[in-house]
Motif scaffolding. Structure first.
Motif, PDB file in Angstrom:
ATOM      1  N   THR A  37      -0.540  -2.399 -10.510  1.00 11.38           N
ATOM      2  CA  THR A  37      -0.928  -2.073  -9.139  1.00 11.38           C
ATOM      3  C   THR A  37      -0.941  -3.341  -8.296  1.00 11.38           C
ATOM      4  N   ILE A  38      -0.330  -3.243  -7.103  1.00  7.69           N
ATOM      5  CA  ILE A  38      -0.368  -4.356  -6.168  1.00  7.69           C
ATOM      6  C   ILE A  38      -0.871  -3.842  -4.825  1.00  7.69           C
ATOM      7  N   THR A  39      -1.205  -4.763  -3.934  1.00  2.98           N
ATOM      8  CA  THR A  39      -1.726  -4.413  -2.623  1.00  2.98           C
ATOM      9  C   THR A  39      -0.585  -4.350  -1.612  1.00  2.98           C
ATOM     10  N   LEU A  40      -0.513  -3.264  -0.869  1.00  2.00           N
ATOM     11  CA  LEU A  40       0.539  -3.097   0.128  1.00  2.00           C
ATOM     12  C   LEU A  40       0.242  -4.012   1.320  1.00  2.00           C
ATOM     13  N   ASP A  41       1.046  -5.070   1.477  1.00  2.00           N
ATOM     14  CA  ASP A  41       0.798  -6.017   2.565  1.00  2.00           C
ATOM     15  C   ASP A  41       2.077  -6.382   3.311  1.00  2.00           C
ATOM     16  N   ALA A  51      -3.467  -0.886   0.852  1.00  4.54           N
ATOM     17  CA  ALA A  51      -3.511   0.244  -0.085  1.00  4.54           C
ATOM     18  C   ALA A  51      -3.018  -0.199  -1.462  1.00  4.54           C
ATOM     19  N   PRO A  52      -3.704   0.200  -2.531  1.00  5.74           N
ATOM     20  CA  PRO A  52      -3.223  -0.123  -3.876  1.00  5.74           C
ATOM     21  C   PRO A  52      -2.092   0.829  -4.274  1.00  5.74           C
ATOM     22  N   VAL A  53      -0.982   0.283  -4.715  1.00 11.07           N
ATOM     23  CA  VAL A  53       0.166   1.104  -5.108  1.00 11.07           C
ATOM     24  C   VAL A  53       0.737   0.562  -6.408  1.00 11.07           C
ATOM     25  N   THR A  54       1.224   1.459  -7.240  1.00  7.64           N
ATOM     26  CA  THR A  54       1.842   1.026  -8.496  1.00  7.64           C
ATOM     27  C   THR A  54       3.299   0.657  -8.257  1.00  7.64           C
ATOM     28  N   LEU A  55       3.841  -0.100  -9.168  1.00  3.89           N
ATOM     29  CA  LEU A  55       5.257  -0.457  -9.090  1.00  3.89           C
ATOM     30  C   LEU A  55       6.132   0.787  -9.217  1.00  3.89           C
ATOM     31  N   GLN A 108       8.427  -4.737  -0.066  1.00  5.15           N
ATOM     32  CA  GLN A 108       7.290  -5.115  -0.909  1.00  5.15           C
ATOM     33  C   GLN A 108       7.780  -5.550  -2.289  1.00  5.15           C
ATOM     34  N   LEU A 109       8.759  -4.836  -2.834  1.00  2.89           N
ATOM     35  CA  LEU A 109       9.294  -5.207  -4.150  1.00  2.89           C
ATOM     36  C   LEU A 109      10.102  -6.497  -4.073  1.00  2.89           C
TER      37      LEU A 109
END
Length: 381
Positions: free
Chosen positions: A194-198, A214-218, A236-237
């Motif tokens: 999980t990373i933070t959407l920024d 927002a926390p989102v998974t890869l 983001q990726l």
């Protein structure tokens, strides 16, 4: 398949009537013409079919089926044959642009001769030889490249300019997926991380409207990137993976012109360049990788609004030499690399949106897809 068809009974074996003039067409001939219009998305089902038929096959399903048929076989052109032409049940063939649809039709005289049964059982392709398909592709406007065949090019594959570098739009997201899938296969990351959407970009997609932080998974990011071509998920990726990982996947997949993609643009980079100063855009187009990186560093904090982006992408092609590039051969080699070096979940993600109607998809064990487009660019991989 449209509806269901019951087997003929003895009472339906009516002798054919004499040939009719246009003014004396039989009821079933008229309904057969209605079917041609229906396939092309015309006509009101409630006026064409009995209530019993529509209870089994509602109008929404008929509309979906007509879209599937025309997507695969082209528009319906005319009734090819109807035998017998004066019965209440007959064998029906309809000529479409790329196939002959064969099946049967029945009408109910007690219900204003509405269609009570309709079934297409086979679709026979019309001249779908490789040479015909290649001729059709070569006749398209603009520059065209194409490849259909095994990942290792075969002599009998359909191939048009397989080494030509072409702008590919959002198909570039396959390279981002491959870079991520390779790191997951190596154990450096996990789909559940999980990373933070920024990061923010512009549509296509939805995640530009998601809450900051927002926390989102890869896995979510990758799935959104591929299935709905989400640009914010993509950027983001790219930010997570970094330029070295993307340069590495180009090298490992034997991309034939990797410098065309150095540095790797984010979607926001592309929008900022094409929605901004034209002199800067032209300078980027003729620069080498080092100068391009300097230009990107200079626009890193530059604001760009949706109106400017829309203007850049709604008035014809803009800066098609500022893009992501690949040949059909490069894309085939990318798939080979993904098979050999990436976590297999990348192929499940590619299959979320197969961009194929069910009637076509049913003929294949697996379909994975990504496309890319902007004015002047269309890629279907």
């Amino acid at each position: 398949m449209l509806g269901t068809m019951a087997p003929a009974t003895a009472q339906d074996a009516v002798e054919p009537l004499p040939a009719n003039s246009a003014e004396e067409r039989t009821a079933i001939q008229q309904r057969a013409d209605d079917v041609v219009a229906l396939i092309n998305g015309q006509g009101e089902p409630a006026e064409l079919f009995t209530e019993g038929f529509l209870a089994a096959v509602p109008p929404s399903q008929l509309a979906a089926l007509s879209q599937q048929l025309t997507a695969q076989f082209g528009a319906a052109i005319s009734v090819e044959s109807l035998d017998p032409p004066g019965a209440t049940r007959a064998a029906l063939s309809i000529r479409m642009e790329r196939a002959i649809a064969r099946g049967g039709i029945a009408i109910d005289p007690a219900k204003d001769n509405r269609i009570s049964e309709l079934l297409f059982q086979t679709f026979e392709p019309i001249d779908d030889s490789r040479s015909k398909i290649e001729a059709d592709l070569r006749a398209l406007p603009g520059r065209v490249t194409a490849y259909f065949g095994p990942l290792d090019e075969a002599p009998d594959a359909l191939s048009i300019a397989p080494d030509a570098q072409m702008p590919i739009g959002s198909t570039m997201k396959l390279y981002v997926l491959a870079a991520l899938g390779r790191e997951i296969a190596q154990g450096r990351r996990s789909w559940s991380d999980t990373i933070t959407l920024d990061v923010r970009s512009f549509p296509s997609g939805q995640m530009q409207d998601w809450p900051a932080g927002a926390p989102v998974t890869l896995h979510t990011l990758a799935s959104m990137m591929i299935s709905v071509s989400d640009n914010t998920a993509t950027d983001q990726l790219i930010a997570l993976l970094g330029q070295p990982a993307l340069a590495d996947i180009l090298q490992r997949s034997a991309h034939s012109a990797p410098d065309r993609n150095a540095p790797w643009l984010t979607t926001r980079d592309l929008f900022t360049l094409k929605g901004g100063d034209r002199d800067r855009l032209n300078a980027y187009a003729i620069a080498g990788p080092k100068v391009r990186q300097q230009i990107l560093d200079g626009i890193a904090g530059e604001s760009v609004n949706l109106a400017a982006v829309n203007r850049a992408f709604t008035n014809g092609p803009v800066g098609l030499d500022v893009e992501w590039f690949a040949s059909t051969g490069d894309l085939a080699r990318l798939f080979k690399t993904m098979r050999a070096e990436c976590d297999p979940e990348v192929f499940a993600i590619m299959a979320i949106n197969r961009s194929a109607p069910p009637i076509a998809a049913a003929r294949w064990e697996y379909i994975g897809y990504k496309g890319g487009s902007e004015p002047g660019v269309l890629n279907l991989t």
